[in-house]
Scaffold this active site. Structure first.
Site, PDB file in Angstrom:
ATOM      1  N   HIS A 444       0.725  -1.158   0.053  1.00 39.23           N
ATOM      2  CA  HIS A 444      -0.021  -0.271  -0.009  1.00 39.23           C
ATOM      3  C   HIS A 444       0.598   1.098   0.020  1.00 39.23           C
ATOM      4  CE1 HIS A 444      -2.632  -2.688   2.543  1.00 39.23           C
ATOM      5  NE2 HIS A 444      -3.506  -3.100   0.867  1.00 39.23           N
TER       6      HIS A 444
HETATM    7  C1  LIG Z   1       0.241  -7.233  -4.870  1.00 39.39           C
HETATM    8  C2  LIG Z   1      -0.550  -6.341  -4.512  1.00 39.39           C
HETATM    9  C3  LIG Z   1      -1.332  -6.592  -3.699  1.00 39.39           C
HETATM   10  C4  LIG Z   1      -2.212  -5.711  -3.266  1.00 39.39           C
HETATM   11  N1  LIG Z   1      -3.627  -5.837  -2.430  1.00 39.39           N
HETATM   12  C5  LIG Z   1      -4.577  -5.008  -2.324  1.00 39.39           C
HETATM   13  C6  LIG Z   1      -5.354  -5.204  -1.757  1.00 39.39           C
HETATM   14  O1  LIG Z   1      -6.261  -5.841  -1.154  1.00 39.39           O
HETATM   15  N2  LIG Z   1      -6.592  -4.276  -1.520  1.00 39.39           N
HETATM   16  C7  LIG Z   1      -6.376  -3.319  -1.583  1.00 39.39           C
HETATM   17  O2  LIG Z   1      -7.609  -2.217  -1.346  1.00 39.39           O
HETATM   18  N3  LIG Z   1      -5.225  -2.428  -2.562  1.00 39.39           N
HETATM   19  C8  LIG Z   1      -4.657  -3.715  -3.201  1.00 39.39           C
HETATM   20  N4  LIG Z   1      -3.097  -2.963  -3.366  1.00 39.39           N
HETATM   21  C9  LIG Z   1      -3.048  -2.080  -3.661  1.00 39.39           C
HETATM   22  C10 LIG Z   1      -4.257  -1.157  -4.740  1.00 39.39           C
HETATM   23  O3  LIG Z   1      -3.819  -1.687  -5.512  1.00 39.39           O
HETATM   24  C11 LIG Z   1      -3.473  -0.525  -4.670  1.00 39.39           C
HETATM   25  O4  LIG Z   1      -2.811   0.909  -4.314  1.00 39.39           O
HETATM   26  C12 LIG Z   1      -3.556   1.017  -6.363  1.00 39.39           C
HETATM   27  O5  LIG Z   1      -4.179  -0.307  -7.472  1.00 39.39           O
HETATM   28  C13 LIG Z   1      -3.313   1.857  -6.341  1.00 39.39           C
HETATM   29  O6  LIG Z   1      -3.447   2.026  -7.784  1.00 39.39           O
HETATM   30  P1  LIG Z   1      -3.054   3.482  -8.659  1.00 39.39           P
HETATM   31  O7  LIG Z   1      -4.081   4.143  -9.925  1.00 39.39           O
HETATM   32  O8  LIG Z   1      -2.549   4.826  -7.660  1.00 39.39           O
HETATM   33  O9  LIG Z   1      -2.175   2.959  -9.114  1.00 39.39           O
HETATM   34  P2  LIG Z   1      -1.472   1.822 -10.466  1.00 39.39           P
HETATM   35  O10 LIG Z   1      -3.106   0.851 -10.006  1.00 39.39           O
HETATM   36  O11 LIG Z   1      -0.413   1.058 -10.659  1.00 39.39           O
HETATM   37  O12 LIG Z   1      -1.895   2.290 -11.843  1.00 39.39           O
HETATM   38  C14 LIG Z   1      -0.578   2.958 -12.396  1.00 39.39           C
HETATM   39  C15 LIG Z   1      -0.579   3.035 -13.729  1.00 39.39           C
HETATM   40  O13 LIG Z   1       0.098   3.498 -14.323  1.00 39.39           O
HETATM   41  C16 LIG Z   1       1.139   3.250 -15.634  1.00 39.39           C
HETATM   42  N5  LIG Z   1       2.770   4.046 -15.303  1.00 39.39           N
HETATM   43  C17 LIG Z   1       3.255   3.705 -14.655  1.00 39.39           C
HETATM   44  N6  LIG Z   1       4.088   4.424 -15.142  1.00 39.39           N
HETATM   45  C18 LIG Z   1       4.211   5.099 -16.746  1.00 39.39           C
HETATM   46  C19 LIG Z   1       4.742   5.111 -17.412  1.00 39.39           C
HETATM   47  N7  LIG Z   1       6.191   5.978 -17.231  1.00 39.39           N
HETATM   48  N8  LIG Z   1       4.260   5.598 -18.817  1.00 39.39           N
HETATM   49  C20 LIG Z   1       3.254   4.833 -18.533  1.00 39.39           C
HETATM   50  N9  LIG Z   1       2.557   4.103 -17.435  1.00 39.39           N
HETATM   51  C21 LIG Z   1       2.660   3.956 -16.949  1.00 39.39           C
HETATM   52  C22 LIG Z   1       1.606   1.993 -14.799  1.00 39.39           C
HETATM   53  O14 LIG Z   1       1.891   0.699 -15.627  1.00 39.39           O
HETATM   54  C23 LIG Z   1       0.031   1.799 -14.257  1.00 39.39           C
HETATM   55  O15 LIG Z   1      -0.781   0.151 -15.366  1.00 39.39           O
HETATM   56  C24 LIG Z   1      -2.229  -3.953  -3.254  1.00 39.39           C
HETATM   57  C25 LIG Z   1      -1.180  -4.095  -4.426  1.00 39.39           C
HETATM   58  C26 LIG Z   1      -0.426  -4.983  -4.585  1.00 39.39           C
HETATM   59  C27 LIG Z   1       0.684  -4.594  -6.337  1.00 39.39           C
END
Ligand SMILES: Cc1cc2nc3c(=O)[nH]c(=O)nc-3n(C[C@H](O)[C@H](O)[C@H](O)COP(=O)(O)OP(=O)(O)OC[C@H]3O[C@@H](n4cnc5c(N)ncnc54)[C@H](O)[C@@H]3O)c2cc1C
Length: 508
Positions: A444
């Protein structure tokens, strides 16, 4: 309007913003579409890390966790980390959002302010209520008959230990025993892309570009004019009237720093000319840890989870575990399988179960740094795990409470013996030493582009990038202080609020 990153927040924005037919929305993503069938199978989630669609970050060696470098998986795929996560859907305690509202001086980011967005997200299997929505894109289920028998016994043990029964983490209170609310439908994972993006793909005003690796922002003075991205090995500029970073808590601050936006001295040391000095970029990195675990050898075979292994979380107050009011400081969780860190030998599957324990509001704060101007320059990711006495003491207390629950009569039919920490691990020093080897990330990370009204913050209450024009950040990086539970529900709600309350009035 250009959205960078088709992860959890990016998928919400692409869907919600393109509801306005007059708005042209582009969504670009480094990864590709989902092709691995294992992603949809909830039981497979622990095995997805390290596959080709994982950014596979690693922390710097952590002095308080036995010098270990922790693996930090992140989705590099349409759907982002929602394709890898454990599918637990927990909003957090209402008090978790007080620091958000205080930091931004905006009631929009209080629990009451966010509640309509939490409800708008979900299609709750239990139906609509004051706390739940039933018309949203994301199915949320509360498992019942699918729960593992060992998890049921754990829940009974927690009740025997005096912990109140709760039933649902996402209603009025948070303290007590409940099965995990899960984003699983018909036995399959539902990603943010499944819920939000896929149903919107036919809209003529929405275009999605996978395989576009964004190196940096394209700037004209202090105006953001789009991004510089690499597509099929060619570097190209993608122009946009407004750019919204949704690259996540690790990639968003790195992208800013590669663009010359960040702490001036650090940028200079990395050979990056500073455009805007922003001390807050990359700072305030924090994460939940789990002690993995208090592991028990089972008297009989533990059946394979029909859900996602970690089927129940219990939030409680360490000062008095029988109290159901107020905010939690500790979490316990039961896994219907052995769960250990890389330092410990894992018992065979089916032979053991685990009670995880952790601290809901850690005070340790670390940072992310760039080491050079190129995307290939590996960042330094230092969460400063367990660097405060508060976190170390509470982690010990949490492990003791895991053992207290694990020793209850209701688990006697399952409990053959405690494998970890092991019966001779009793003193505070022994527990602390065990914890340093046993903790694992709860996945997280947050806080690296935090929202707020003061100078040290990176975005304001409208999530606008301070000191620059025409750019916003909408992802886990803006969270100023972590919620008590898993953060995915909060990330989706942030994006829902941005779409409805900030973007819609601006771009209508
Ligand atoms: C293994 C795991 C288990 C988890 N379990 C849970 C759970 O059970 N419950 C819960 O609430 N949360 C959980 N989480 C956390 C939650 O999934 C994340 O906090 C959330 O998905 C983050 O969302 P976001 O939109 O901030 O980033 P992300 O969903 O990570 O999205 C970022 C996106 O930007 C893209 N990106 C990054 N850099 C670039 C670039 N330079 N150029 C183009 N694209 C780029 C990436 O490829 C990605 O698709 C878990 C996470 C993981 C990894």
């Amino acid at each position: 309007m250009l959205i960078v990153g088709a992860g959890s927040a990016g998928c919400v924005l692409a869907a919600r913003l393109s509801e306005n037919p007059y708005l042209k929305v582009g969504l670009i993503e480094a990864g590709g579409p989902v092709t691995d069938p294992d992603i949809a199978i909830p039981q497979k989630w622990p095995s997805l890390a390290g596959r080709g669609y994982d950014w596979a970050y690693r922390t710097s060696p952590q002095p308080h966790t036995a010098g270990r470098q922790h693996q930090w998986p992140r989705g590099r795929i349409i759907g982002g980390s929602s394709c890898l996560n454990a599918m637990a859907h927990v909003r957090g305690h209402q008090d978790d959002f007080l620091p958000w509202a205080e930091a931004t001086r905006s009631p929009r980011w209080s629990y009451q302010g966010l509640l309509p967005a939490f409800k708008r997200c979900e299609r709750f299997a239990g139906g609509a209520s004051a706390y739940h929505g039933s018309e949203g894109p994301l199915p949320v289920m509360l498992p019942d008959e699918a729960l593992s028998p060992v998890v049921r016994a754990y829940m009974a043990a927690a009740l025997q230990a005096g912990i109140p029964c709760l039933g649902d983490h996402n209603a009025a209170g948070m303290i007590g025993i409940a099965a995990n609310s899960l984003t699983i439908h018909a036995g399959r994972r539902v990603t943010a892309a499944d819920a939000y993006l896929t149903p919107s793909l036919g809209r003529p005003n929405l275009s999605v570009l996978p395989g576009a690796l964004v190196h940096r922002l394209s700037l004209s003075g202090k105006r953001v004019e789009g991004v510089v991205a690499e597509i099929d090995g060619h570097t190209t500029m993608i122009a946009a009237g407004t750019t919204i970073l949704c690259a996540g808590a690790i990639a968003s601050p790195l992208l800013l720093m590669r663009s010359g936006i960040g702490p001036a001295t650090e940028l200079a040391a990395s050979g990056i000319p500073c455009v805007v000095h922003h001390q807050g970029v990359g700072q305030n990195l924090h994460d939940h840890l789990l002690t993995a675990g208090n592991v028990y050898r089972s008297r009989h075979e533990v059946p394979l989870s029909r859900l996602q292994h970690s089927e129940s979380l219990t939030y409680l107050r360490s000062a008095d575990i029988t109290r159901g009011d107020g905010a939690p400081d500790i979490v316990l969780g039961c896994v219907a399988a052995p769960s250990v860190s890389e330092c410990l030998e894992a018992p065979a599957h089916g032979s053991a179960y685990t009670i995880l324990s952790g601290v809901t509001q850690p005070t340790s704060r670390g940072r992310i740094k760039v080491t050079g101007p190129h995307i290939a320059d590996a960042p330094i990711i230092d969460p400063a795990y367990l660097s405060t006495e508060h976190d170390r003491a509470l982690a010990c207390k949490a492990l003791e409470l895991a053992r207290f629950v694990g020793g209850q009569q209701a688990l006697a039919a399952w409990r053959a013996e405690e494998i970890y920490p092991g019966m001779d691990c009793r003193s505070h020093a022994d527990l602390a030493e065990f914890i340093s080897r046993a903790v694992i990330t709860h996945h997280h990370p947050v806080g690296t582009c935090r929202m707020g009204a003061d100078d040290g913050n990176v975005v304001n209450a409208d999530l606008q990038l301070l000191g620059l024009e025409r750019a916003y950040i909408v992802d886990a990086s803006v969270i100023p202080q972590i919620t008590s539970g898993p953060i995915h529900a909060a990330v989706l709600a942030i994006a829902e609020v941005f779409a409805a309350e900030i973007a819609a009035p601006l771009f209508s």
